[in-house]
Design a protein around this motif. Structure first.
Motif, PDB file in Angstrom:
ATOM      1  N   ARG A   1      95.051 177.925  18.414  1.00 46.35           N
ATOM      2  CA  ARG A   1      95.885 176.740  18.145  1.00 46.35           C
ATOM      3  C   ARG A   1      95.065 175.585  17.598  1.00 46.35           C
ATOM      4  NH1 ARG A   1      99.882 177.191  23.360  1.00 46.35           N
ATOM      5  NH2 ARG A   1     101.059 178.976  22.571  1.00 46.35           N
ATOM      6  N   LYS A   2      93.819 175.478  18.028  1.00 46.46           N
ATOM      7  CA  LYS A   2      92.944 174.435  17.486  1.00 46.46           C
ATOM      8  C   LYS A   2      92.728 174.678  15.992  1.00 46.46           C
ATOM      9  CE  LYS A   2      88.392 172.387  17.985  1.00 46.46           C
ATOM     10  NZ  LYS A   2      87.036 172.892  17.853  1.00 46.46           N
ATOM     11  N   ALA A   3      92.496 175.922  15.618  1.00 49.20           N
ATOM     12  CA  ALA A   3      92.330 176.252  14.192  1.00 49.20           C
ATOM     13  C   ALA A   3      93.597 175.910  13.413  1.00 49.20           C
ATOM     14  CB  ALA A   3      91.978 177.731  14.037  1.00 49.20           C
ATOM     15  N   GLN A   4      94.760 176.219  13.986  1.00 50.40           N
ATOM     16  CA  GLN A   4      96.024 175.854  13.333  1.00 50.40           C
ATOM     17  C   GLN A   4      96.139 174.336  13.200  1.00 50.40           C
ATOM     18  OE1 GLN A   4      98.938 177.702  15.890  1.00 50.40           O
ATOM     19  NE2 GLN A   4      99.051 179.538  14.609  1.00 50.40           N
ATOM     20  N   PHE A   5      95.813 173.613  14.262  1.00 49.29           N
ATOM     21  CA  PHE A   5      95.884 172.151  14.271  1.00 49.29           C
ATOM     22  C   PHE A   5      95.015 171.583  13.150  1.00 49.29           C
ATOM     23  CE2 PHE A   5      94.510 167.945  15.582  1.00 49.29           C
ATOM     24  CZ  PHE A   5      95.659 167.367  16.105  1.00 49.29           C
ATOM     25  N   GLU A   6      93.791 172.068  13.065  1.00 48.19           N
ATOM     26  CA  GLU A   6      92.852 171.556  12.058  1.00 48.19           C
ATOM     27  C   GLU A   6      93.263 171.932  10.642  1.00 48.19           C
ATOM     28  OE1 GLU A   6      89.263 173.198  13.697  1.00 48.19           O
ATOM     29  OE2 GLU A   6      88.990 171.479  15.050  1.00 48.19           O
ATOM     30  N   ALA A   7      93.952 173.036  10.494  1.00 46.30           N
ATOM     31  CA  ALA A   7      94.363 173.494   9.162  1.00 46.30           C
ATOM     32  C   ALA A   7      95.397 172.588   8.506  1.00 46.30           C
ATOM     33  CB  ALA A   7      94.905 174.919   9.241  1.00 46.30           C
ATOM     34  N   ALA A   8      96.095 171.789   9.280  1.00 45.65           N
ATOM     35  CA  ALA A   8      97.167 170.946   8.725  1.00 45.65           C
ATOM     36  C   ALA A   8      96.683 170.043   7.599  1.00 45.65           C
ATOM     37  CB  ALA A   8      97.809 170.099   9.820  1.00 45.65           C
ATOM     38  N   HIS A   9      95.475 169.520   7.734  1.00 50.54           N
ATOM     39  CA  HIS A   9      94.984 168.583   6.727  1.00 50.54           C
ATOM     40  C   HIS A   9      94.200 169.264   5.612  1.00 50.54           C
ATOM     41  CE1 HIS A   9      96.720 165.357   8.872  1.00 50.54           C
ATOM     42  NE2 HIS A   9      95.887 165.387   9.871  1.00 50.54           N
ATOM     43  N   THR A  10      94.112 170.594   5.655  1.00 54.14           N
ATOM     44  CA  THR A  10      93.437 171.314   4.577  1.00 54.14           C
ATOM     45  C   THR A  10      94.439 172.016   3.662  1.00 54.14           C
ATOM     46  OG1 THR A  10      93.192 173.328   5.883  1.00 54.14           O
ATOM     47  CG2 THR A  10      91.402 171.716   6.028  1.00 54.14           C
ATOM     48  N   LEU A  11      95.723 171.917   4.001  1.00 56.42           N
ATOM     49  CA  LEU A  11      96.762 172.554   3.189  1.00 56.42           C
ATOM     50  C   LEU A  11      96.939 171.802   1.881  1.00 56.42           C
ATOM     51  CD1 LEU A  11      99.334 173.199   6.045  1.00 56.42           C
ATOM     52  CD2 LEU A  11      97.855 174.893   4.940  1.00 56.42           C
ATOM     53  N   GLU A  12      97.529 172.484   0.926  1.00 62.04           N
ATOM     54  CA  GLU A  12      97.777 171.886  -0.389  1.00 62.04           C
ATOM     55  C   GLU A  12      98.524 170.558  -0.268  1.00 62.04           C
ATOM     56  OE1 GLU A  12      96.676 173.122  -3.350  1.00 62.04           O
ATOM     57  OE2 GLU A  12      95.646 174.637  -2.148  1.00 62.04           O
ATOM     58  N   LYS A  13      98.305 169.699  -1.220  1.00 60.88           N
ATOM     59  CA  LYS A  13      98.936 168.379  -1.200  1.00 60.88           C
ATOM     60  C   LYS A  13     100.445 168.434  -1.414  1.00 60.88           C
ATOM     61  CE  LYS A  13      94.836 165.925  -2.735  1.00 60.88           C
ATOM     62  NZ  LYS A  13      94.458 164.986  -1.758  1.00 60.88           N
ATOM     63  N   ASP A  14     100.961 169.551  -1.919  1.00 61.91           N
ATOM     64  CA  ASP A  14     102.391 169.614  -2.197  1.00 61.91           C
ATOM     65  C   ASP A  14     103.195 170.192  -1.031  1.00 61.91           C
ATOM     66  OD1 ASP A  14     101.534 172.203  -2.413  1.00 61.91           O
ATOM     67  OD2 ASP A  14     102.548 172.612  -4.308  1.00 61.91           O
ATOM     68  N   VAL A  15     102.677 170.069   0.186  1.00 66.81           N
ATOM     69  CA  VAL A  15     103.419 170.496   1.365  1.00 66.81           C
ATOM     70  C   VAL A  15     104.715 169.684   1.419  1.00 66.81           C
ATOM     71  CG1 VAL A  15     103.412 170.457   3.894  1.00 66.81           C
ATOM     72  CG2 VAL A  15     101.388 171.210   2.657  1.00 66.81           C
ATOM     73  N   LYS A  16     105.840 170.377   1.611  1.00 61.47           N
ATOM     74  CA  LYS A  16     107.155 169.720   1.572  1.00 61.47           C
ATOM     75  C   LYS A  16     107.204 168.556   2.552  1.00 61.47           C
ATOM     76  CE  LYS A  16     112.099 170.540   1.970  1.00 61.47           C
ATOM     77  NZ  LYS A  16     113.153 171.528   2.154  1.00 61.47           N
ATOM     78  N   ASN A  17     107.464 167.379   2.033  1.00 65.21           N
ATOM     79  CA  ASN A  17     107.600 166.143   2.814  1.00 65.21           C
ATOM     80  C   ASN A  17     106.372 165.841   3.661  1.00 65.21           C
ATOM     81  OD1 ASN A  17     110.174 165.854   1.748  1.00 65.21           O
ATOM     82  ND2 ASN A  17     111.142 166.838   3.485  1.00 65.21           N
ATOM     83  N   ALA A  18     105.230 166.442   3.335  1.00 60.56           N
ATOM     84  CA  ALA A  18     103.976 166.253   4.086  1.00 60.56           C
ATOM     85  C   ALA A  18     104.151 166.573   5.570  1.00 60.56           C
ATOM     86  CB  ALA A  18     103.435 164.836   3.883  1.00 60.56           C
ATOM     87  N   LEU A  19     104.988 167.583   5.870  1.00 64.24           N
ATOM     88  CA  LEU A  19     105.246 167.975   7.256  1.00 64.24           C
ATOM     89  C   LEU A  19     104.760 169.411   7.484  1.00 64.24           C
ATOM     90  CD1 LEU A  19     108.896 166.628   7.570  1.00 64.24           C
ATOM     91  CD2 LEU A  19     106.840 165.614   8.576  1.00 64.24           C
ATOM     92  N   VAL A  20     104.041 169.599   8.583  1.00 61.34           N
ATOM     93  CA  VAL A  20     103.560 170.915   8.988  1.00 61.34           C
ATOM     94  C   VAL A  20     104.102 171.172  10.390  1.00 61.34           C
ATOM     95  CG1 VAL A  20     101.532 172.340   9.466  1.00 61.34           C
ATOM     96  CG2 VAL A  20     101.476 170.657   7.596  1.00 61.34           C
ATOM     97  N   PHE A  21     104.798 172.305  10.556  1.00 64.37           N
ATOM     98  CA  PHE A  21     105.457 172.622  11.823  1.00 64.37           C
ATOM     99  C   PHE A  21     104.683 173.698  12.590  1.00 64.37           C
ATOM    100  CE2 PHE A  21     108.760 170.751   9.288  1.00 64.37           C
ATOM    101  CZ  PHE A  21     109.509 170.020  10.202  1.00 64.37           C
ATOM    102  N   TYR A  22     104.629 173.519  13.900  1.00 61.74           N
ATOM    103  CA  TYR A  22     103.945 174.459  14.797  1.00 61.74           C
ATOM    104  C   TYR A  22     104.925 175.021  15.818  1.00 61.74           C
ATOM    105  CZ  TYR A  22      99.741 172.102  13.134  1.00 61.74           C
ATOM    106  OH  TYR A  22      98.756 171.570  12.337  1.00 61.74           O
ATOM    107  N   ASP A  23     104.885 176.328  15.998  1.00 67.81           N
ATOM    108  CA  ASP A  23     105.619 176.999  17.073  1.00 67.81           C
ATOM    109  C   ASP A  23     104.700 176.934  18.292  1.00 67.81           C
ATOM    110  OD1 ASP A  23     106.974 178.702  18.798  1.00 67.81           O
ATOM    111  OD2 ASP A  23     107.388 180.207  17.270  1.00 67.81           O
TER     112      ASP A  23
END
Length: 179
Positions: A66-88
């Protein structure tokens, strides 16, 4: 602008994964529940319930994923829809589950406190939609037992929004309207 981290958490079997899948279908960036992989891995090693047979090892491995997932949010492409990243589920769920079985300690509390999500949505236990599956090992009564721990842990450092019990499409629209 940095991507915003949005957690969908709450009771097991209350519709989190269906909600995440629905958001993904609408074009949002999502991270799936990391524990499902570990549960299957544990079964292959003869652990019918990895979490209950070794809660500290299971939690440590969940934390790293989950830490890796958390950190990945800011490394995703700039065109992420509405700049929102969702976590289950989020990192804080680890401490909640450990507290529920009396296995948490101050070390876990200090570790999870370092991670802050921008938005936290919770789903309450909902017996009408609850179903066991290969990775969901809890009974509905256990799902009900875990929920107050999850809610309390997130409320310590986040504003929590409860998602009403309604169809998946309506839940998705509720989350989108809120955001």
């Amino acid at each position: 602008m940095q991507n915003k981290r949005v957690v969908i958490s709450g009771a097991p079997g209350a519709g989190k994964t269906s909600l995440i899948e629905g958001l993904q279908a609408r074009g949002y960036e999502t991270f799936q529940e990391y524990s499902r992989t570990l549960i299957e891995e544990g079964k292959k090693q003869g652990k019918s319930n990895f979490f209950l047979s070794d809660p500290q090892e299971f939690s440590e491995r969940i934390f790293l994923g989950r830490k890796a997932q958390f950190e990945a949010a800011h490394t995703l492409e700039k065109d992420v829809k509405n700049a929102l990243v969702f976590y289950d589920r989020g990192i804080h769920d680890i401490q909640a589950y450990l507290e529920a079985i009396h296995q948490s300690n101050s070390s876990w509390e200090n570790r999870v406190r370092l991670f802050q999500y921008d938005f936290v949505f919770l789903v309450e236990p909902w017996e009408a939609i609850y179903q066991k599956d290969k990775q969901r090992l809890e009974s509905f009564q256990q799902a009900e037992m875990y929920f107050p721990f999850i809610e309390r842990i997130f409320e310590k450092n986040h504003t929590v929004v409860l998602i009403p019990k309604m169809s998946i499409e309506d839940r998705i629209e509720f989350v989108e309207d809120y955001l």
